[in-house]
Design a protein around this motif. Structure first.
Motif, mmCIF file in Angstrom:
data_model
loop_
_atom_site.group_PDB
_atom_site.id
_atom_site.type_symbol
_atom_site.label_atom_id
_atom_site.label_comp_id
_atom_site.label_asym_id
_atom_site.label_seq_id
_atom_site.Cartn_x
_atom_site.Cartn_y
_atom_site.Cartn_z
ATOM 1 N N SER A 60 -13.628 3.976 -7.873
ATOM 2 C CA SER A 60 -12.697 4.355 -8.946
ATOM 3 C C SER A 60 -13.348 4.232 -10.314
ATOM 4 O O SER A 60 -13.163 5.090 -11.179
ATOM 5 C CB SER A 60 -11.439 3.485 -8.896
ATOM 6 O OG SER A 60 -10.664 3.808 -7.784
ATOM 7 N N THR A 61 -14.114 3.173 -10.520
ATOM 8 C CA THR A 61 -14.796 2.974 -11.801
ATOM 9 C C THR A 61 -15.827 4.074 -12.039
ATOM 10 O O THR A 61 -15.910 4.627 -13.146
ATOM 11 C CB THR A 61 -15.478 1.588 -11.838
ATOM 12 O OG1 THR A 61 -14.479 0.586 -11.656
ATOM 13 C CG2 THR A 61 -16.189 1.370 -13.163
ATOM 14 N N PRO A 64 -12.483 7.961 9.417
ATOM 15 C CA PRO A 64 -11.063 7.631 9.563
ATOM 16 C C PRO A 64 -10.756 6.146 9.352
ATOM 17 O O PRO A 64 -9.788 5.801 8.680
ATOM 18 C CB PRO A 64 -10.745 8.064 11.000
ATOM 19 C CG PRO A 64 -11.718 9.150 11.288
ATOM 20 C CD PRO A 64 -12.980 8.750 10.561
ATOM 21 N N ALA A 65 -11.609 5.271 9.876
ATOM 22 C CA ALA A 65 -11.376 3.832 9.717
ATOM 23 C C ALA A 65 -11.443 3.424 8.250
ATOM 24 O O ALA A 65 -10.691 2.557 7.794
ATOM 25 C CB ALA A 65 -12.393 3.039 10.535
ATOM 26 N N VAL A 66 -12.333 4.050 7.491
ATOM 27 C CA VAL A 66 -12.453 3.752 6.068
ATOM 28 C C VAL A 66 -11.207 4.218 5.334
ATOM 29 O O VAL A 66 -10.652 3.505 4.489
ATOM 30 C CB VAL A 66 -13.728 4.404 5.481
ATOM 31 C CG1 VAL A 66 -13.742 4.311 3.965
ATOM 32 C CG2 VAL A 66 -14.976 3.747 6.071
ATOM 33 N N ALA A 67 -10.716 5.421 5.659
ATOM 34 C CA ALA A 67 -9.503 5.940 5.029
ATOM 35 C C ALA A 67 -8.318 5.021 5.317
ATOM 36 O O ALA A 67 -7.529 4.698 4.413
ATOM 37 C CB ALA A 67 -9.216 7.361 5.524
ATOM 38 N N ILE A 68 -8.195 4.578 6.561
ATOM 39 C CA ILE A 68 -7.100 3.674 6.940
ATOM 40 C C ILE A 68 -7.198 2.372 6.163
ATOM 41 O O ILE A 68 -6.199 1.874 5.630
ATOM 42 C CB ILE A 68 -7.121 3.428 8.462
ATOM 43 C CG1 ILE A 68 -6.727 4.712 9.204
ATOM 44 C CG2 ILE A 68 -6.207 2.271 8.850
ATOM 45 C CD1 ILE A 68 -7.009 4.682 10.697
ATOM 46 N N SER A 100 -5.613 3.671 -4.187
ATOM 47 C CA SER A 100 -5.312 5.101 -4.214
ATOM 48 C C SER A 100 -6.490 5.946 -4.696
ATOM 49 O O SER A 100 -6.454 7.161 -4.596
ATOM 50 C CB SER A 100 -4.103 5.354 -5.110
ATOM 51 O OG SER A 100 -4.379 4.911 -6.420
ATOM 52 N N LEU A 101 -7.533 5.316 -5.224
ATOM 53 C CA LEU A 101 -8.711 6.022 -5.728
ATOM 54 C C LEU A 101 -8.329 7.102 -6.734
ATOM 55 O O LEU A 101 -8.680 8.276 -6.593
ATOM 56 C CB LEU A 101 -9.528 6.625 -4.574
ATOM 57 C CG LEU A 101 -10.061 5.657 -3.533
ATOM 58 C CD1 LEU A 101 -10.858 6.398 -2.467
ATOM 59 C CD2 LEU A 101 -10.912 4.574 -4.159
ATOM 60 N N ASN A 102 -7.601 6.693 -7.752
ATOM 61 C CA ASN A 102 -7.188 7.629 -8.807
ATOM 62 C C ASN A 102 -8.394 8.313 -9.429
ATOM 63 O O ASN A 102 -9.414 7.694 -9.677
ATOM 64 C CB ASN A 102 -6.408 6.893 -9.898
ATOM 65 C CG ASN A 102 -5.081 6.380 -9.403
ATOM 66 O OD1 ASN A 102 -4.477 6.983 -8.518
ATOM 67 N ND2 ASN A 102 -4.627 5.279 -9.954
ATOM 68 N N GLY A 103 -8.259 9.603 -9.664
ATOM 69 C CA GLY A 103 -9.321 10.379 -10.300
ATOM 70 C C GLY A 103 -10.401 10.844 -9.359
ATOM 71 O O GLY A 103 -11.359 11.476 -9.776
ATOM 72 N N ILE A 104 -10.259 10.510 -8.086
ATOM 73 C CA ILE A 104 -11.282 10.899 -7.118
ATOM 74 C C ILE A 104 -10.684 11.898 -6.136
ATOM 75 O O ILE A 104 -9.646 11.661 -5.539
ATOM 76 C CB ILE A 104 -11.814 9.689 -6.333
ATOM 77 C CG1 ILE A 104 -12.468 8.683 -7.268
ATOM 78 C CG2 ILE A 104 -12.794 10.131 -5.260
ATOM 79 C CD1 ILE A 104 -12.986 7.455 -6.565
#
Length: 137
Positions: free
Chosen positions: A64-65, A84-88, A96-100
């Motif tokens: 995010s940074t 998939p495991a990383v997304a979970i 939420s990883l805003n801006g990505i």
């Protein structure tokens, strides 16, 4: 200390994270990437996390940074190769990883950045048109 390689492909910088991200490695990556964006004038950053088996809150905040720094420097960030495991895990951590933006692979990430830049140029073209010289039906 390990450094994460940053490759330039056209108007995009490709960051492929192949190492475990320590605090120092992440800070160095942020600095290196910011310098490369300015030096090259690139408008897109793709971060490939295919090699990461797990992501914790630190790595999520780091992504995010980096996206925020890139955005300030006029570059869009796309994260690719998320398992998939990383997304979970990211969802369970409430990150939420805003801006990505995300894409399944590097090729789709490059298409996403190209489409985004195309949309921006269309908006600039419309904004630059002189209403007195633009024909209306």
């Amino acid at each position: 200390m390990e450094r994460v390689p940053i490759l330039k492909i056209g108007d995009i910088l490709l960051v492929s994270i192949q190492v475990d991200m320590s605090d120092q490695t992440a800070i160095q990556l942020q600095e290196d990437l910011a310098e490369r964006i300015v030096a090259t004038g690139c408008h897109g950053v793709i971060i490939d996390i295919t090699a990461l088996d797990i992501v914790d809150s630190f790595v999520g905040r780091m992504l995010s940074t980096i996206a925020s720094i890139s955005k300030v420097l006029d570059a869009e960030t796309v994260v690719v190769g998320m398992r998939p495991a990383v997304a979970i895990t990211l969802v369970e951590l409430g990150l939420s990883l805003n801006g990505i933006r995300t894409a399944l692979n590097v090729e789709r990430g490059m298409e996403l950045i190209a489409a985004s830049r195309s949309d921006e140029w269309d908006e600039v073209d419309v904004a630059d048109e002189d209403p007195e010289t633009t024909a209306t039906p």
